[in-house]
Design a protein around this motif. Sequence first.
Motif, PDB file in Angstrom:
ATOM      1  N   GLU A 123      20.573   5.067 -10.922  1.00  0.00           N
ATOM      2  CA  GLU A 123      19.277   4.679 -11.493  1.00  0.00           C
ATOM      3  C   GLU A 123      18.126   5.365 -10.776  1.00  0.00           C
ATOM      4  O   GLU A 123      17.136   5.767 -11.403  1.00  0.00           O
ATOM      5  CB  GLU A 123      19.093   3.156 -11.421  1.00  0.00           C
ATOM      6  CG  GLU A 123      19.916   2.365 -12.406  1.00  0.00           C
ATOM      7  CD  GLU A 123      21.332   2.092 -11.924  1.00  0.00           C
ATOM      8  OE1 GLU A 123      22.080   1.418 -12.646  1.00  0.00           O
ATOM      9  OE2 GLU A 123      21.693   2.558 -10.820  1.00  0.00           O
ATOM     10  N   ARG A 124      18.230   5.516  -9.473  1.00  0.00           N
ATOM     11  CA  ARG A 124      17.176   6.182  -8.707  1.00  0.00           C
ATOM     12  C   ARG A 124      17.034   7.652  -9.134  1.00  0.00           C
ATOM     13  O   ARG A 124      15.923   8.158  -9.273  1.00  0.00           O
ATOM     14  CB  ARG A 124      17.466   6.090  -7.200  1.00  0.00           C
ATOM     15  CG  ARG A 124      17.283   4.687  -6.624  1.00  0.00           C
ATOM     16  CD  ARG A 124      17.684   4.637  -5.156  1.00  0.00           C
ATOM     17  NE  ARG A 124      17.715   3.290  -4.639  1.00  0.00           N
ATOM     18  CZ  ARG A 124      16.684   2.660  -4.055  1.00  0.00           C
ATOM     19  NH1 ARG A 124      15.527   3.296  -3.923  1.00  0.00           N
ATOM     20  NH2 ARG A 124      16.803   1.429  -3.618  1.00  0.00           N
ATOM     21  N   ILE A 125      18.168   8.316  -9.325  1.00  0.00           N
ATOM     22  CA  ILE A 125      18.121   9.705  -9.784  1.00  0.00           C
ATOM     23  C   ILE A 125      17.510   9.781 -11.175  1.00  0.00           C
ATOM     24  O   ILE A 125      16.664  10.636 -11.459  1.00  0.00           O
ATOM     25  CB  ILE A 125      19.526  10.322  -9.766  1.00  0.00           C
ATOM     26  CG1 ILE A 125      20.058  10.395  -8.327  1.00  0.00           C
ATOM     27  CG2 ILE A 125      19.522  11.711 -10.388  1.00  0.00           C
ATOM     28  CD1 ILE A 125      21.524  10.798  -8.224  1.00  0.00           C
ATOM     29  N   GLY A 166       3.356   4.500 -12.517  1.00  0.00           N
ATOM     30  CA  GLY A 166       3.147   3.510 -11.466  1.00  0.00           C
ATOM     31  C   GLY A 166       4.325   2.576 -11.294  1.00  0.00           C
ATOM     32  O   GLY A 166       4.721   2.254 -10.166  1.00  0.00           O
ATOM     33  N   VAL A 167       4.923   2.141 -12.387  1.00  0.00           N
ATOM     34  CA  VAL A 167       6.068   1.230 -12.332  1.00  0.00           C
ATOM     35  C   VAL A 167       7.257   1.911 -11.651  1.00  0.00           C
ATOM     36  O   VAL A 167       7.923   1.323 -10.792  1.00  0.00           O
ATOM     37  CB  VAL A 167       6.448   0.763 -13.755  1.00  0.00           C
ATOM     38  CG1 VAL A 167       7.780   0.011 -13.745  1.00  0.00           C
ATOM     39  CG2 VAL A 167       5.351  -0.128 -14.327  1.00  0.00           C
ATOM     40  N   ILE A 168       7.533   3.162 -12.034  1.00  0.00           N
ATOM     41  CA  ILE A 168       8.680   3.870 -11.471  1.00  0.00           C
ATOM     42  C   ILE A 168       8.469   4.172  -9.994  1.00  0.00           C
ATOM     43  O   ILE A 168       9.372   4.004  -9.164  1.00  0.00           O
ATOM     44  CB  ILE A 168       8.950   5.158 -12.264  1.00  0.00           C
ATOM     45  CG1 ILE A 168       9.428   4.815 -13.676  1.00  0.00           C
ATOM     46  CG2 ILE A 168       9.979   6.028 -11.550  1.00  0.00           C
ATOM     47  CD1 ILE A 168       9.548   6.010 -14.599  1.00  0.00           C
ATOM     48  N   SER A 169       7.276   4.625  -9.638  1.00  0.00           N
ATOM     49  CA  SER A 169       6.985   4.913  -8.238  1.00  0.00           C
ATOM     50  C   SER A 169       7.163   3.672  -7.373  1.00  0.00           C
ATOM     51  O   SER A 169       7.759   3.730  -6.289  1.00  0.00           O
ATOM     52  CB  SER A 169       5.558   5.450  -8.102  1.00  0.00           C
ATOM     53  OG  SER A 169       5.240   5.684  -6.750  1.00  0.00           O
ATOM     54  N   HIS A 229      10.089   0.099  -3.519  1.00  0.00           N
ATOM     55  CA  HIS A 229      10.389  -1.288  -3.155  1.00  0.00           C
ATOM     56  C   HIS A 229      11.477  -1.935  -3.997  1.00  0.00           C
ATOM     57  O   HIS A 229      11.777  -3.111  -3.806  1.00  0.00           O
ATOM     58  CB  HIS A 229       9.112  -2.128  -3.230  1.00  0.00           C
ATOM     59  CG  HIS A 229       8.012  -1.628  -2.353  1.00  0.00           C
ATOM     60  ND1 HIS A 229       8.140  -1.537  -0.975  1.00  0.00           N
ATOM     61  CD2 HIS A 229       6.777  -1.152  -2.647  1.00  0.00           C
ATOM     62  CE1 HIS A 229       7.019  -1.043  -0.457  1.00  0.00           C
ATOM     63  NE2 HIS A 229       6.183  -0.802  -1.440  1.00  0.00           N
ATOM     64  N   GLY A 230      12.060  -1.175  -4.898  1.00  0.00           N
ATOM     65  CA  GLY A 230      13.118  -1.718  -5.731  1.00  0.00           C
ATOM     66  C   GLY A 230      12.576  -2.422  -6.960  1.00  0.00           C
ATOM     67  O   GLY A 230      11.408  -2.821  -7.016  1.00  0.00           O
ATOM     68  N   ASN A 231      13.438  -2.562  -7.945  1.00  0.00           N
ATOM     69  CA  ASN A 231      13.114  -3.275  -9.178  1.00  0.00           C
ATOM     70  C   ASN A 231      14.451  -3.669  -9.798  1.00  0.00           C
ATOM     71  O   ASN A 231      15.144  -2.828 -10.367  1.00  0.00           O
ATOM     72  CB  ASN A 231      12.299  -2.393 -10.122  1.00  0.00           C
ATOM     73  CG  ASN A 231      11.879  -3.094 -11.392  1.00  0.00           C
ATOM     74  OD1 ASN A 231      12.664  -3.803 -12.025  1.00  0.00           O
ATOM     75  ND2 ASN A 231      10.632  -2.900 -11.793  1.00  0.00           N
ATOM     76  N   ARG A 232      14.804  -4.951  -9.675  1.00  0.00           N
ATOM     77  CA  ARG A 232      16.120  -5.397 -10.125  1.00  0.00           C
ATOM     78  C   ARG A 232      16.317  -5.143 -11.608  1.00  0.00           C
ATOM     79  O   ARG A 232      17.413  -4.807 -12.052  1.00  0.00           O
ATOM     80  CB  ARG A 232      16.313  -6.877  -9.792  1.00  0.00           C
ATOM     81  CG  ARG A 232      17.694  -7.418 -10.112  1.00  0.00           C
ATOM     82  CD  ARG A 232      17.933  -8.762  -9.461  1.00  0.00           C
ATOM     83  NE  ARG A 232      18.022  -8.628  -8.024  1.00  0.00           N
ATOM     84  CZ  ARG A 232      19.148  -8.346  -7.374  1.00  0.00           C
ATOM     85  NH1 ARG A 232      20.264  -8.158  -8.045  1.00  0.00           N
ATOM     86  NH2 ARG A 232      19.171  -8.247  -6.065  1.00  0.00           N
ATOM     87  N   GLY A 233      15.262  -5.312 -12.396  1.00  0.00           N
ATOM     88  CA  GLY A 233      15.372  -5.079 -13.823  1.00  0.00           C
ATOM     89  C   GLY A 233      15.705  -3.642 -14.159  1.00  0.00           C
ATOM     90  O   GLY A 233      16.293  -3.353 -15.202  1.00  0.00           O
ATOM     91  N   MET A 234      15.346  -2.718 -13.282  1.00  0.00           N
ATOM     92  CA  MET A 234      15.643  -1.302 -13.481  1.00  0.00           C
ATOM     93  C   MET A 234      16.920  -0.888 -12.764  1.00  0.00           C
ATOM     94  O   MET A 234      17.311   0.285 -12.803  1.00  0.00           O
ATOM     95  CB  MET A 234      14.462  -0.447 -12.993  1.00  0.00           C
ATOM     96  CG  MET A 234      13.187  -0.693 -13.776  1.00  0.00           C
ATOM     97  SD  MET A 234      11.726   0.068 -13.004  1.00  0.00           S
ATOM     98  CE  MET A 234      12.059   1.801 -13.336  1.00  0.00           C
ATOM     99  N   GLY A 235      17.555  -1.832 -12.066  1.00  0.00           N
ATOM    100  CA  GLY A 235      18.787  -1.528 -11.366  1.00  0.00           C
ATOM    101  C   GLY A 235      18.600  -0.883 -10.017  1.00  0.00           C
ATOM    102  O   GLY A 235      19.550  -0.364  -9.438  1.00  0.00           O
TER     103      GLY A 235
END
Length: 314
Positions: free
Chosen positions: A52-54, A95-98, A103-109
Motif C-alpha cells: 500500500e505504501r508503494i 494531503g491525505v496520502i502524505s 503517520h499511517g492510515n488504517r483505512g488505506m492499509g
Amino acid sequence: MSNQSKLPIKLTASRRFAFSGLSRIVTAASIGLCLATGATAQSIATDVGASERINIAGQLSTLSQRIIASACNLNSGITVRESQAVLQISAQQFGVISEALLHGNRGMGVLGDETRARTLQVIDELNTAWGPLLEQATATAVAADDTAQIKALADQSDPLLRTANILVSEITGQYADPVALLHADALLIDLSGRQRTLAAQMSKNVCLIASGINVEEAQAELAKSAKLFSDTLSALRNGLESVGVRPPPTERIEEGLQFAVEEWDAVQPLLAQVQNGETIDQAARQRLFFAFLGIESRMNNVTVQYDKNSKLGL
C-alpha cells in the motif's frame, strides 16, 4: 473572475458539479483509491502496509502532474467543471496520502508511523515543494488565459516529479521485504503505478502544447512519456523476463491491462496530431483530457489488483 480567486480545497465542493458519465467514473475511482486496499492489509498481522505504501507513494507522483493538467485546462476554459473538480480532489488527496505515509492510515492499509530518516526527509522535501505549487494551482481562474501562471506551474513540474519519484524509489527499496512483499510484486506495483503518472504527465503536456506554453519542452516530454507508457504497457501485458516483469498473474489483471491497451490505442490519432505540431480544437482537447483521466483510472485499478495479488502467498 480574478486570478486571485481561490477554489475551496474541500472534497465536498466537487459534489456541486454535474459530471458526465466518464468523469463521474474517473472521479469516483480517484476518491476510492485511498480506501481500495486497506481491508486486505488489516487481515495480515505481519504486514504494515508495504504494498500500500508503494501504491500510494506512486499516486503522489501522479497528483504532481494531474493538478497541473487540470489547472491548465481550467485556465483554458476546457471542461471547466470537471477540471475544477479534478483539481480540488487532487489537492485534497495529496494531503491525505502524505499524512498516511507519515503517520499511517488504517483505512488505506498503512499501519504505523514512518521512522526511517531518509524517507522522512524526502516526504518533507516533497511537501515543501508542493505547498507553493498548490497555492498557485488552486488560484487558477476559469478561462483566464493566464499563460504566465500556467508557465510558472509547468516550470515547477519536473523538480516536483523528480522528488516524488525519489520517494517512490525510497519506499520501494525500504518495504520490498520478502517477509511482507516480494521484489517481483513490488516491481509490478511500481511499474503499473508509474503508468498513472505517465498518463497525467501526457495530459499536462497536451494542454501546455495546445496553450502555447513551453512547447518544445512539452513536445519532447510528451514523446518520451508516450514511448515509455507504450513499452511498459506491453511489458505488463505480455511479460518481459529480461527485466523481471512477469505476465499478468490473474485473469482480472489481464483483462484490466487489455482494456488499457484498447483505450491507449484509441487515443493515438489525436495524440499523433499533437506530437506532429498540428492545432487541435477545443472538442479534441476535451476528449484527450477525459481519455487520459480514463487511462489513469484504469491503471489505478490494475495497480490495486497487483497490490491485492501480492498478498495471496502470505
